[in-house]
Design an enzyme around this catalytic site. Sequence first.
Site, mmCIF file in Angstrom:
data_model
loop_
_atom_site.group_PDB
_atom_site.id
_atom_site.type_symbol
_atom_site.label_atom_id
_atom_site.label_comp_id
_atom_site.label_asym_id
_atom_site.label_seq_id
_atom_site.Cartn_x
_atom_site.Cartn_y
_atom_site.Cartn_z
ATOM 1 N N ASP A 182 0.829 -0.742 -0.025
ATOM 2 C CA ASP A 182 -0.275 0.367 0.043
ATOM 3 C C ASP A 182 0.790 1.383 0.077
ATOM 4 O OD1 ASP A 182 -2.044 -1.481 0.101
ATOM 5 O OD2 ASP A 182 -2.429 -1.740 1.919
ATOM 6 N N GLY A 207 4.759 -1.884 12.018
ATOM 7 C CA GLY A 207 3.635 -0.976 12.224
ATOM 8 C C GLY A 207 3.172 -0.702 10.803
#
Length: 355
Positions: free
Chosen positions: A302, A339
């Site tokens: 992404d 993360g």
Amino acid sequence: MAAEVVVVGSCMTDLVSLTTRLPKAGETILGHKFFVGFGGKGANQCVQSARLGAKTSLICKVGKDSFGNDYVDNLKKNGISTAFVGQTIDAATGTASIIVNSEGQNVIVIVPGANLLLNFEDLKRASDVICKAKVVVCQLEITPAVSLEALKMARASGVKTLFNPAPALADLDPQFYTYSDIFCCNETEGTRGTPVSCFLDAVRQLLCLDYASGLAKWCSGSHFGLRTSILSHYLAEILTGIPVGNLEDAEKVGRMLLERGCKLVIVTLGAEGCMMISGDEPIPKHVPAGKVRAVDTTGAGDSFVGALAFYLAHYPKLSMEEMIRKSNCVASVSVQAPGTQSSYPYRKDLPQDLF
């Protein structure tokens, strides 16, 4: 001011519990860490594009609940327009409940919730921002017909369309190929475990439209390219039936997708970078990727797509090869921090030769 990059896609709240082992049926066990994260491919891509400096707008739907409120605040903190972030009382904000053991194995429960309530009426309300954008980005974590309609609206107004066909659908509507200016087979979010277990997880997740194939990071010690290769290869295989094991296989995939109506195809090759091919330049180009030591590959794909959208909007005169190279560099920075969105770099933290 009109948004340059408009993303039509998903928002997911990740609820992650870390334990020494996975519970058996009916068993309650003690975990040692819990955290909440922001995910969803649409929001992830929009956040990365915004952090690079693009004026962005996200068209999505969340619940009228605490998770939805938190997500709207998160988007605002990232400078993303929330004018078309709908909140509904008819479903909860999409969630991914994840349990991960000390060996990196996981169990995941996905509740798409409000994501599946984004509809054609929502697109009509956002038609002005879609039609005035420079780039519109779509994926398949919302109802596919809604993504397709967004691509059609953008194309009708001369807006460049970037489509990331993930999670992959074997019976993808053929109109997706013809309405995508750039068709990016790029699912580079790692799943946990060994290459074999990750491959099997990918099969299960993609066939079940699992939204969280990349929510848990792999065991440490692998290079970014190795960890990102499996799912991108499998996505290409689902779409075309061609297993991708090398550059030549990727070229076959690219040519097949061009035959289906794509204008330009990007196929990721893990450690080998990307392959691109277009109708205007039918000779495939290989864009190598630099090797980095990965900490967490969650959301790297992404990051790449969000970066590519930024370069398409801000530097349209750059060659596609150069845009891909720069996007690879941005994504490689993201895997060096833990993360998902929390690992996405800001423009100020990147080498200035990327701009």
